[in-house]
Design a protein around this motif. Structure first.
Motif, short mmCIF file in Angstrom:
data_model
loop_
_atom_site.label_atom_id
_atom_site.label_comp_id
_atom_site.label_asym_id
_atom_site.label_seq_id
_atom_site.Cartn_x
_atom_site.Cartn_y
_atom_site.Cartn_z
N VAL A 72 -9.54 -20.49 -8.19
CA VAL A 72 -9.59 -21.81 -8.80
C VAL A 72 -11.00 -22.09 -9.32
O VAL A 72 -11.18 -22.61 -10.43
N GLY A 73 -12.02 -21.71 -8.54
CA GLY A 73 -13.39 -21.91 -8.96
C GLY A 73 -13.74 -21.16 -10.24
O GLY A 73 -14.42 -21.68 -11.12
N GLY A 97 -14.66 -22.96 -13.57
CA GLY A 97 -15.98 -22.62 -14.10
C GLY A 97 -15.92 -22.14 -15.53
O GLY A 97 -16.75 -22.51 -16.37
N ALA A 98 -14.93 -21.31 -15.84
CA ALA A 98 -14.80 -20.81 -17.22
C ALA A 98 -14.49 -21.94 -18.19
O ALA A 98 -15.06 -22.02 -19.28
N ALA A 99 -13.59 -22.83 -17.78
CA ALA A 99 -13.24 -23.95 -18.66
C ALA A 99 -14.43 -24.90 -18.83
O ALA A 99 -14.71 -25.36 -19.94
N ILE A 104 -26.75 -26.51 -15.99
CA ILE A 104 -25.76 -27.59 -15.92
C ILE A 104 -24.47 -27.10 -15.27
O ILE A 104 -23.90 -27.74 -14.38
N THR A 105 -23.99 -25.92 -15.70
CA THR A 105 -22.75 -25.37 -15.14
C THR A 105 -22.90 -25.08 -13.65
O THR A 105 -22.03 -25.43 -12.85
N LEU A 160 -20.72 -26.99 -10.66
CA LEU A 160 -19.89 -26.19 -9.76
C LEU A 160 -20.36 -26.33 -8.32
O LEU A 160 -19.54 -26.41 -7.40
N TYR A 161 -21.67 -26.37 -8.10
CA TYR A 161 -22.16 -26.50 -6.73
C TYR A 161 -21.78 -27.85 -6.13
O TYR A 161 -21.24 -27.92 -5.04
#
Length: 146
Positions: free
Chosen positions: A19-20, A24-26, A78-79, A83-84
């Motif tokens: 899921v991560g 993350g890709a999106a 930023i990504t 995510l973190y």
């Protein structure tokens, strides 16, 4: 062998990882669009350039595009931060709770369930008050003499 593979796939951390990766890709696409559309032009403007040479410098006719590098670095930061703070940190907090044996409190039952439970309890208490001690439901016993 197939059962072992199925157990591996169904582990919580593998599913969370999948899921991560998808999220993350999106999200990386969204952040890349933002940085290419807004941040990179700002870097090029601050670099003092305009036109095709903005955000670049040349050394012996070799072009260095520092604006693209800074843009990629900002995209990564930023990504990684999102995510973190929205995936990793909440999952770590949940895993820590599970290790300590603290599960989140269960949700309160719905109103209809509470009402049915109250009706059941009222029926049980009224039924036990009308029967004598030791009576079993469905059997008729004679009353003791007075």
């Amino acid at each position: 062998m197939v059962q072992g593979f199925k157990d591996f796939i169904m582990r919580g951390n593998v599913v969370d990882l999948a899921v991560g990766v998808v999220i993350g890709a999106a999200f990386t696409g969204v952040v890349t669009g933002f940085t290419n559309g807004f941040i990179k032009p700002l870097i090029q403007l601050m670099g003092g350039g305009s036109g095709l040479d903005a955000g670049k410098f040349k050394v012996r006719d070799v072009e260095f595009d520092y604006a693209t590098f800074l843009n990629s670095l900002i995209t990564f930061l930023i990504t990684a931060a999102v995510l973190y703070f929205f995936v990793v940190l909440p999952l770590n907090m949940l895993a820590e709770r599970r290790r300590r044996g603290e599960e989140p409190p269960p949700k309160a039952p719905a109103e209809d369930i509470v009402l049915l439970t109250q009706i059941r309890d009222a029926l049980v208490s009224s039924s036990s008050q009308t029967r004598g001690y030791g009576d079993t439901p469905g059997r008729h016993q004679q009353e003791p003499p007075r």
